[in-house]
Design a protein around this motif. Structure first.
Motif, PDB file in Angstrom:
ATOM      1  N   ILE A 189       0.943  -1.495   0.228  1.00  0.00           N
ATOM      2  CA  ILE A 189      -0.487   0.230   0.302  1.00  0.00           C
ATOM      3  C   ILE A 189       0.541   1.700   0.085  1.00  0.00           C
ATOM      4  N   THR A 190       2.085   1.360   0.593  1.00  0.00           N
ATOM      5  CA  THR A 190       2.779   2.786   1.108  1.00  0.00           C
ATOM      6  C   THR A 190       3.698   2.496  -0.389  1.00  0.00           C
ATOM      7  N   THR A 191       3.959   1.684  -0.253  1.00  0.00           N
ATOM      8  CA  THR A 191       4.692   2.023  -2.120  1.00  0.00           C
ATOM      9  C   THR A 191       4.108   2.126  -3.613  1.00  0.00           C
ATOM     10  N   ALA A 192       2.490   1.577  -3.615  1.00  0.00           N
ATOM     11  CA  ALA A 192       1.879   2.299  -4.049  1.00  0.00           C
ATOM     12  C   ALA A 192       1.398   3.795  -4.681  1.00  0.00           C
ATOM     13  N   ARG A 193       1.085   4.749  -3.074  1.00  0.00           N
ATOM     14  CA  ARG A 193       0.894   5.293  -3.361  1.00  0.00           C
ATOM     15  C   ARG A 193       1.853   6.959  -2.998  1.00  0.00           C
ATOM     16  N   THR A 194       2.930   5.637  -2.737  1.00  0.00           N
ATOM     17  CA  THR A 194       3.968   7.378  -2.404  1.00  0.00           C
ATOM     18  C   THR A 194       4.645   7.418  -3.952  1.00  0.00           C
ATOM     19  N   ASN A 195       3.878   8.803  -4.281  1.00  0.00           N
ATOM     20  CA  ASN A 195       4.409   9.047  -6.052  1.00  0.00           C
ATOM     21  C   ASN A 195       4.498   9.912  -6.773  1.00  0.00           C
ATOM     22  N   GLN A 196       4.827  10.696  -7.069  1.00  0.00           N
ATOM     23  CA  GLN A 196       4.295  12.173  -7.829  1.00  0.00           C
ATOM     24  C   GLN A 196       3.325  12.080  -8.627  1.00  0.00           C
ATOM     25  N   ALA A 197       2.728  11.634  -9.396  1.00  0.00           N
ATOM     26  CA  ALA A 197       1.423  11.632  -9.564  1.00  0.00           C
ATOM     27  C   ALA A 197       0.523  11.232  -8.571  1.00  0.00           C
ATOM     28  N   THR A 198       0.666  11.171  -7.040  1.00  0.00           N
ATOM     29  CA  THR A 198      -0.680  10.916  -6.499  1.00  0.00           C
ATOM     30  C   THR A 198      -0.756  12.379  -5.677  1.00  0.00           C
ATOM     31  N   ALA A 199       1.018  12.669  -5.705  1.00  0.00           N
ATOM     32  CA  ALA A 199       1.207  13.661  -4.955  1.00  0.00           C
ATOM     33  C   ALA A 199       0.375  15.229  -5.705  1.00  0.00           C
ATOM     34  N   HIS A 200       0.031  14.932  -6.698  1.00  0.00           N
ATOM     35  CA  HIS A 200      -0.388  15.904  -8.141  1.00  0.00           C
ATOM     36  C   HIS A 200      -1.831  15.729  -8.350  1.00  0.00           C
ATOM     37  N   PHE A 201      -2.076  14.648  -7.896  1.00  0.00           N
ATOM     38  CA  PHE A 201      -3.545  14.265  -8.857  1.00  0.00           C
ATOM     39  C   PHE A 201      -4.610  14.725  -7.081  1.00  0.00           C
ATOM     40  N   LEU A 202      -3.437  14.346  -5.902  1.00  0.00           N
ATOM     41  CA  LEU A 202      -4.031  14.155  -4.962  1.00  0.00           C
ATOM     42  C   LEU A 202      -3.781  14.438  -3.992  1.00  0.00           C
ATOM     43  N   PRO A 203      -3.513  15.832  -3.852  1.00  0.00           N
ATOM     44  CA  PRO A 203      -2.742  16.690  -3.233  1.00  0.00           C
ATOM     45  C   PRO A 203      -2.743  16.421  -1.631  1.00  0.00           C
ATOM     46  N   PHE A 204      -4.451  15.977  -0.799  1.00  0.00           N
ATOM     47  CA  PHE A 204      -4.695  15.279   0.273  1.00  0.00           C
ATOM     48  C   PHE A 204      -4.208  14.251   0.654  1.00  0.00           C
ATOM     49  N   ILE A 205      -3.333  13.797   0.031  1.00  0.00           N
ATOM     50  CA  ILE A 205      -2.704  12.379   0.193  1.00  0.00           C
ATOM     51  C   ILE A 205      -1.917  12.301   1.447  1.00  0.00           C
ATOM     52  N   PRO A 206      -0.811  11.921   1.849  1.00  0.00           N
ATOM     53  CA  PRO A 206      -0.076  12.086   2.496  1.00  0.00           C
ATOM     54  C   PRO A 206       1.178  11.691   2.080  1.00  0.00           C
ATOM     55  N   GLN A 207       2.361  12.706   1.941  1.00  0.00           N
ATOM     56  CA  GLN A 207       3.605  11.900   1.278  1.00  0.00           C
ATOM     57  C   GLN A 207       4.468  12.206   1.484  1.00  0.00           C
ATOM     58  N   PRO A 208       5.821  11.343   1.754  1.00  0.00           N
ATOM     59  CA  PRO A 208       5.148   9.827   1.440  1.00  0.00           C
ATOM     60  C   PRO A 208       3.842   8.964   2.015  1.00  0.00           C
ATOM     61  N   PHE A 209       3.667   8.368   1.619  1.00  0.00           N
ATOM     62  CA  PHE A 209       2.876   7.751   2.626  1.00  0.00           C
ATOM     63  C   PHE A 209       2.821   6.714   3.016  1.00  0.00           C
ATOM     64  N   ALA A 210       3.183   6.626   4.756  1.00  0.00           N
ATOM     65  CA  ALA A 210       3.846   5.674   5.632  1.00  0.00           C
ATOM     66  C   ALA A 210       3.243   4.582   5.865  1.00  0.00           C
ATOM     67  N   ALA A 211       3.559   3.561   7.200  1.00  0.00           N
ATOM     68  CA  ALA A 211       3.226   2.553   6.946  1.00  0.00           C
ATOM     69  C   ALA A 211       2.399   2.592   8.389  1.00  0.00           C
ATOM     70  N   GLU A 212       2.008   4.350   8.895  1.00  0.00           N
ATOM     71  CA  GLU A 212       1.324   4.561   9.873  1.00  0.00           C
ATOM     72  C   GLU A 212      -0.010   5.353   9.050  1.00  0.00           C
ATOM     73  N   ASP A 213      -0.459   5.631   7.621  1.00  0.00           N
ATOM     74  CA  ASP A 213      -0.691   6.080   7.233  1.00  0.00           C
ATOM     75  C   ASP A 213      -1.731   4.761   6.501  1.00  0.00           C
TER      76      ASP A 213
END
Length: 371
Positions: A189-213
């Motif tokens: 999950i953390t690998t899939a959610r930590t990327n530039q596209a997610t940061a750009h299109f879904l800025p409300f998602i924490p970056q990097p997306f850590a295990a706690e998230d």
């Protein structure tokens, strides 16, 4: 099932029940004192009104009310492992609620359980408790403060579930399996959610997306299903069961509408996995439910469709990858709202795609297998 006072024959069952929870603060000797004279003394003092639950002719647990100084009470219950899964706890709680409101005259009866105690939450849901807030540090478990779910019920409330509890069905094709995520898949999950596209299109998602998230997200998805608000699937490889991505069905409307959101792990992109997953969920979503009830008032069961009418996908106009997936899955462009999608740097236009049940019937074949 009967609610009654404790007797000598209950002692062995009570000790067995408390020993089923290793690490708890209540041991065999505590259980002995509680059943032998503790419950009777609590009744005499008015501090706790506890009943033994007799089911199938034997001790099955206990249920009780703890009055407070404001004319209200809290409900507490526990059930032996052998009696679980047959609706015994819910029936016992309904009986004690009737006693609390009609005989004792309580104004409000409260419920709480440590966050993560799904069996207790299921009973509270089934007996009509209104869901309250999760309160940080409300409970003490094994000497540690822990968050707690809360709820309450009033005398005039119905003693039945107030909303659906969504059970996520397992849907399968020859290539993929849609199931719930497991706790041991945090890294995927953390690998899939930590990327530039997610940061750009879904800025409300924490970056990097850590295990706690990721752990918080898994907990939130389970609570959303319990509240009847959304389904969430892990898209897994049918052969290896490796998680490849995620598909969420939310915004479930009373007229049979639903909205899809999705993301893929980097090693699953470009393989048509997401398109196949969306088509699979769409086939299940539009299929008729087994009991002929409507999507607005039913809790789905295994092997049954949802009975939905319209699915939508909304994304940023410049999100070419998400748009390609929607179009490949057969969704049609239904409209564009100017500057309605907030990106990390500026507002973008928001495009809406939709798929109707009639579209699905015209273009698809059999419903995917489900368990």
């Amino acid at each position: 099932m009967t609610l009654r006072a404790p007797g000598p024959d209950d002692l062995a069952g009570a000790i067995e029940r408390y020993l089923e929870s290793p690490g708890g603060s209540f041991g065999a000797e505590d259980a002995r004192r509680w059943v032998t004279y503790g419950i009777t003394e609590a009744w005499a003092a008015g501090s706790q009104l506890v009943f033994v639950i007799e089911y199938d002719g034997r001790y099955a647990g206990s249920v009780g009310l703890k009055p407070d100084s404001m004319g209200n009470a809290s409900v507490h219950f526990g059930l032996a492992a052998w009696a679980q899964g047959a609706g015994v706890a819910a029936r016992a709680v309904r009986l004690v609620l009737e006693f609390g409101f009609e005989t004792c005259g309580f104004h409000v009866i409260h419920w709480w359980a440590a966050a993560g105690n799904w069996p207790s939450r299921r009973v509270a849901w089934a007996t009509g408790f209104r869901a309250g807030p999760t309160i940080e540090g409300l409970a003490e478990m094994a000497g540690r403060r822990t968050d707690a779910w809360t709820g309450w019920i009033l005398p005039g409330d119905r003693r039945e579930a107030r909303q659906r509890w969504l059970e996520v069905p397992v849907l399968e094709t020859s290539r993929i399996r849609l199931r719930t995520w497991r706790d041991d898949e945090i890294d995927r999950i953390t690998t899939a959610r930590t990327n530039q596209a997610t940061a750009h299109f879904l800025p409300f998602i924490p970056q990097p997306f850590a295990a706690e998230d990721a752990r918080w997200w898994l907990k939130d998805m389970a609570e959303q299903a319990a509240a009847g608000r959304r389904f969430n699937w892990c898209i897994a490889d049918a052969s290896t069961d490796l998680g490849l991505g995620n598909l969420t069905l939310f915004n479930l409307g009373p007229d049979g509408d639903g909205e899809l959101g999705y993301w893929a792990h980097p090693d699953a992109q470009g393989r048509g996995i997401m398109t196949e997953a969306i088509r699979t969920v769409a086939s299940w979503f539009f299929a008729a439910p087994a009991d002929n009830s409507t999507a607005a008032d039913r809790a789905p069961v295994a092997g049954s469709g949802f009975g939905g009418a319209r699915l939508v996908i909304r994304t940023a106009a410049t999100n070419k990858a998400a748009r390609k997936v929607a179009e490949s899955a057969g969704f049609r462009h239904a409209g564009t709202e100017r500057e309605a999608f907030r990106l990390s740097t500026h507002p973008d236009d928001r495009v809406t795609y939709d798929l109707l049940a009639s579209d699905q019937v015209a273009s698809s074949g059999a419903m995917p297998s489900s368990t």
